[in-house]
Write a protein that holds these residues in place. Structure first.
Motif, mmCIF file in Angstrom:
data_model
loop_
_atom_site.group_PDB
_atom_site.id
_atom_site.type_symbol
_atom_site.label_atom_id
_atom_site.label_comp_id
_atom_site.label_asym_id
_atom_site.label_seq_id
_atom_site.Cartn_x
_atom_site.Cartn_y
_atom_site.Cartn_z
ATOM 1 N N GLN A 80 27.620 13.809 -2.969
ATOM 2 C CA GLN A 80 27.321 13.482 -4.363
ATOM 3 C C GLN A 80 28.506 12.787 -5.037
ATOM 4 O O GLN A 80 28.320 11.863 -5.839
ATOM 5 N N ILE A 81 29.714 13.229 -4.726
ATOM 6 C CA ILE A 81 30.905 12.611 -5.325
ATOM 7 C C ILE A 81 31.058 11.177 -4.835
ATOM 8 O O ILE A 81 31.309 10.254 -5.622
ATOM 9 N N ARG A 82 30.890 10.957 -3.544
ATOM 10 C CA ARG A 82 31.007 9.597 -3.000
ATOM 11 C C ARG A 82 29.938 8.688 -3.598
ATOM 12 O O ARG A 82 30.209 7.530 -3.946
ATOM 13 N N GLN A 83 28.728 9.212 -3.745
ATOM 14 C CA GLN A 83 27.654 8.414 -4.338
ATOM 15 C C GLN A 83 27.998 8.038 -5.779
ATOM 16 O O GLN A 83 27.824 6.883 -6.193
ATOM 17 N N THR A 84 28.485 9.005 -6.579
ATOM 18 C CA THR A 84 28.822 8.733 -7.974
ATOM 19 C C THR A 84 29.933 7.697 -8.071
ATOM 20 O O THR A 84 29.879 6.775 -8.901
ATOM 21 N N VAL A 85 30.946 7.821 -7.230
ATOM 22 C CA VAL A 85 32.044 6.852 -7.219
ATOM 23 C C VAL A 85 31.519 5.454 -6.906
ATOM 24 O O VAL A 85 31.860 4.473 -7.583
ATOM 25 N N GLU A 86 30.690 5.344 -5.881
ATOM 26 C CA GLU A 86 30.154 4.031 -5.494
ATOM 27 C C GLU A 86 29.312 3.426 -6.620
ATOM 28 O O GLU A 86 29.400 2.222 -6.895
ATOM 29 N N LEU A 87 28.502 4.256 -7.283
ATOM 30 C CA LEU A 87 27.659 3.762 -8.372
ATOM 31 C C LEU A 87 28.511 3.245 -9.532
ATOM 32 O O LEU A 87 28.214 2.193 -10.116
ATOM 33 N N ASN A 107 37.183 9.386 -13.255
ATOM 34 C CA ASN A 107 37.570 10.254 -14.352
ATOM 35 C C ASN A 107 38.028 9.474 -15.573
ATOM 36 O O ASN A 107 37.979 9.997 -16.688
ATOM 37 N N ALA A 108 38.444 8.233 -15.359
ATOM 38 C CA ALA A 108 38.877 7.367 -16.463
ATOM 39 C C ALA A 108 37.791 6.365 -16.831
ATOM 40 O O ALA A 108 38.091 5.305 -17.373
ATOM 41 N N VAL A 114 23.556 8.361 -12.690
ATOM 42 C CA VAL A 114 23.649 9.820 -12.558
ATOM 43 C C VAL A 114 22.384 10.403 -11.924
ATOM 44 O O VAL A 114 21.589 11.064 -12.590
ATOM 45 N N PRO A 115 22.181 10.180 -10.621
ATOM 46 C CA PRO A 115 21.042 10.837 -9.964
ATOM 47 C C PRO A 115 21.241 12.348 -9.882
ATOM 48 O O PRO A 115 20.267 13.095 -9.770
ATOM 49 N N ASN A 116 22.501 12.788 -9.944
ATOM 50 C CA ASN A 116 22.817 14.208 -9.854
ATOM 51 C C ASN A 116 23.859 14.596 -10.892
ATOM 52 O O ASN A 116 24.773 13.819 -11.198
ATOM 53 N N GLY A 117 23.734 15.800 -11.452
ATOM 54 C CA GLY A 117 24.726 16.348 -12.357
ATOM 55 C C GLY A 117 25.154 17.721 -11.877
ATOM 56 O O GLY A 117 24.481 18.347 -11.043
ATOM 57 N N LEU A 118 26.281 18.223 -12.397
ATOM 58 C CA LEU A 118 26.842 19.484 -11.924
ATOM 59 C C LEU A 118 27.078 20.456 -13.075
ATOM 60 O O LEU A 118 27.689 20.104 -14.083
ATOM 61 N N ILE A 119 26.584 21.671 -12.912
ATOM 62 C CA ILE A 119 26.943 22.801 -13.772
ATOM 63 C C ILE A 119 27.951 23.629 -12.979
ATOM 64 O O ILE A 119 27.644 24.117 -11.892
ATOM 65 N N LEU A 120 29.151 23.768 -13.528
ATOM 66 C CA LEU A 120 30.261 24.382 -12.805
ATOM 67 C C LEU A 120 30.783 25.607 -13.551
ATOM 68 O O LEU A 120 30.951 25.568 -14.774
ATOM 69 N N GLN A 121 31.040 26.686 -12.820
ATOM 70 C CA GLN A 121 31.734 27.843 -13.368
ATOM 71 C C GLN A 121 33.057 28.003 -12.628
ATOM 72 O O GLN A 121 33.099 27.995 -11.394
ATOM 73 N N LEU A 122 34.143 28.134 -13.395
ATOM 74 C CA LEU A 122 35.465 28.265 -12.792
ATOM 75 C C LEU A 122 36.268 29.328 -13.523
ATOM 76 O O LEU A 122 35.943 29.714 -14.645
ATOM 77 N N THR A 123 37.334 29.787 -12.882
ATOM 78 C CA THR A 123 38.254 30.753 -13.470
ATOM 79 C C THR A 123 39.594 30.070 -13.686
ATOM 80 O O THR A 123 40.131 29.443 -12.763
ATOM 81 N N THR A 124 40.129 30.174 -14.886
ATOM 82 C CA THR A 124 41.373 29.488 -15.219
ATOM 83 C C THR A 124 42.581 30.276 -14.725
ATOM 84 O O THR A 124 42.482 31.445 -14.327
ATOM 85 N N GLU A 153 29.587 15.198 -14.644
ATOM 86 C CA GLU A 153 29.144 14.329 -13.561
ATOM 87 C C GLU A 153 29.960 14.662 -12.323
ATOM 88 O O GLU A 153 31.110 15.097 -12.420
ATOM 89 N N PHE A 154 29.390 14.436 -11.147
ATOM 90 C CA PHE A 154 30.090 14.798 -9.913
ATOM 91 C C PHE A 154 31.406 14.024 -9.790
ATOM 92 O O PHE A 154 31.437 12.808 -9.939
ATOM 93 N N GLY A 155 32.476 14.773 -9.548
ATOM 94 C CA GLY A 155 33.798 14.178 -9.392
ATOM 95 C C GLY A 155 34.605 14.102 -10.671
ATOM 96 O O GLY A 155 35.797 13.798 -10.630
ATOM 97 N N MET A 156 33.961 14.381 -11.817
ATOM 98 C CA MET A 156 34.655 14.323 -13.103
ATOM 99 C C MET A 156 35.069 15.722 -13.546
ATOM 100 O O MET A 156 34.376 16.699 -13.277
ATOM 101 N N LEU A 157 36.187 15.817 -14.247
ATOM 102 C CA LEU A 157 36.771 17.102 -14.602
ATOM 103 C C LEU A 157 35.927 17.898 -15.591
ATOM 104 O O LEU A 157 35.907 19.129 -15.538
ATOM 105 N N GLY A 158 35.251 17.234 -16.510
ATOM 106 C CA GLY A 158 34.527 18.006 -17.511
ATOM 107 C C GLY A 158 33.763 17.145 -18.472
ATOM 108 O O GLY A 158 33.828 15.917 -18.441
ATOM 109 N N LYS A 159 33.017 17.833 -19.358
ATOM 110 C CA LYS A 159 32.282 17.153 -20.411
ATOM 111 C C LYS A 159 31.892 18.176 -21.478
ATOM 112 O O LYS A 159 32.606 18.343 -22.461
#
Length: 358
Positions: A27-34, A89-90, A132-142, A153-159
């Protein structure tokens, strides 16, 4: 858009990056290519894309080293050249060198009056459907032990997201005359750091103001704590950062133009954009949007117009992919329980079909 979920409990940004990169490499490679193809189609030379991506990563390294480390590790895990993931990311910083689009992305409404009730929020995320064929819901611990839940979006830090301190964040792009190609800290990284570190509105404002930006964005932050203010829109631009407070009733709304009077003098969003019509539409619907149930807020946000409301984008397949827009996600944030409530599609579709909680 297909929405995927992922939970990681490591507090180490390098391990987290490798986990995300390896798990979601395709998914990350696809998003980067798009996105690389998109930048080419809108006329940003590959060399400029790479230069801004690398310089933005360097700016991030100086402002928040741990997030820069996560990008490096994610690129390694996904097998993507680092400059390409840095450029993803930029993406807002890269697009800042282009003329502002006649469209914007996203309509946001937050009801956060003082008192015992938690904020009631809703946002549409409108973007190019082809990207954006795919999106990500992420849970993390700081590193500090907080839990963060976010959509990105896949490969991006946040939104868009919420943390376990009860601080939530919505995200809308803006365009200002001071936007430039100097490659500041990526605005998506600023949103991520606020979610990782801020426990109150004042801390969120301070973090946003500490970053040098080259592209404009507004982060609407709000808290479950009965503080004053309880919600603000932080309008960031290279010129300066302004804070917009709620109205007397506790409402704060935003689309894709500046509300701060001084920053609005440098507004770069074309008059042809729907941002003003969407803003007026949302404000006219507020009376019925204070429900504690997201499906009712979503239905009220559309109003009698339903899916024909200006806040609902439908892709015109006769248009080039770079000029097609779709409401890809509708999302609300439950700060009381630190939960994301969401559904792929526009608010009317959410009201009709229901939503997920994460």
């Amino acid at each position: 858009m297909n929405v995927h979920c992922f939970v990681t409990d490591t507090r180490n940004p390098q391990i987290r990056g490798h986990q995300i990169g390896a798990t979601w490499a395709a998914q990350i490679r696809q998003t980067v290519e798009l996105y690389l193809d998109f930048f080419n189609q809108v006329g940003v030379p590959r060399a400029q894309v790479q230069a801004i991506g690398e310089a933005s990563l360097q700016a991030l390294q100086g402002w928040c080293p741990s997030l820069a480390e996560e990008i490096v590790a994610t690129a390694e895990g996904a097998g993507v050249p680092l400059w390409q993931l840095a450029s993803l990311n930029a993406r807002t910083e890269i697009l800042a060198v282009m003329p502002a689009s006649t469209e914007g992305e996203c309509s946001t409404a937050v009801f956060a009056p003082n008192g015992a009730l938690p904020p009631r929020t809703i946002q549409t995320w409108d973007w190019h459907d082809s990207l954006v064929p795919n999106g990500l819901i992420l849970q993390l611990t700081t590193a500090g032990g907080m839990t963060v839940k976010l959509f990105t979006e896949f490969g991006m830090l946040g939104k868009i997201g919420v943390n376990s301190a009860g601080l939530g964040l919505h995200f809308n792009i803006l365009h200002h005359a001071s936007d430039n190609g100097s490659a500041g800290v990526p605005v998506h990284a600023i949103a991520r750091r606020i979610l990782e570190e801020a426990t109150c509105i004042d801390e969120a404002i301070a973090l946003a103001r500490s970053a040098r930006v080259s592209a404009s964005t507004v982060l609407t932050v709000f808290s479950r704590d009965d503080s004053s203010p309880r919600a603000v829109s932080i309008e960031m631009s290279p010129a300066f950062t302004a804070v917009v407070r709620p109205d007397a009733g506790g409402w704060i709304t935003h689309t894709n133009h500046f509300l701060d009077l001084e920053l609005s003098l440098g507004e770069r969003t074309p008059d042809a954009s729907t941002t003003y019509a969407r803003f007026d539409h949302v404000n006219a619907a507020l009376r019925n949007m204070a429900s504690g149930k997201l499906s009712r807020r979503a239905d009220a946000m559309c109003g009698e117009a339903g899916e024909d409301a200006p806040i609902c984008f439908h892709p015109d397949l006769s248009m080039p992919a770079t000029e097609r827009w779709e409401t890809l996600l509708t999302i609300g944030i439950d700060t009381e329980n630190s939960v994301l409530e969401y559904a792929a599609g526009n608010p009317k579709q959410l009201a009709r079909n229901g939503y997920l909680r994460f």
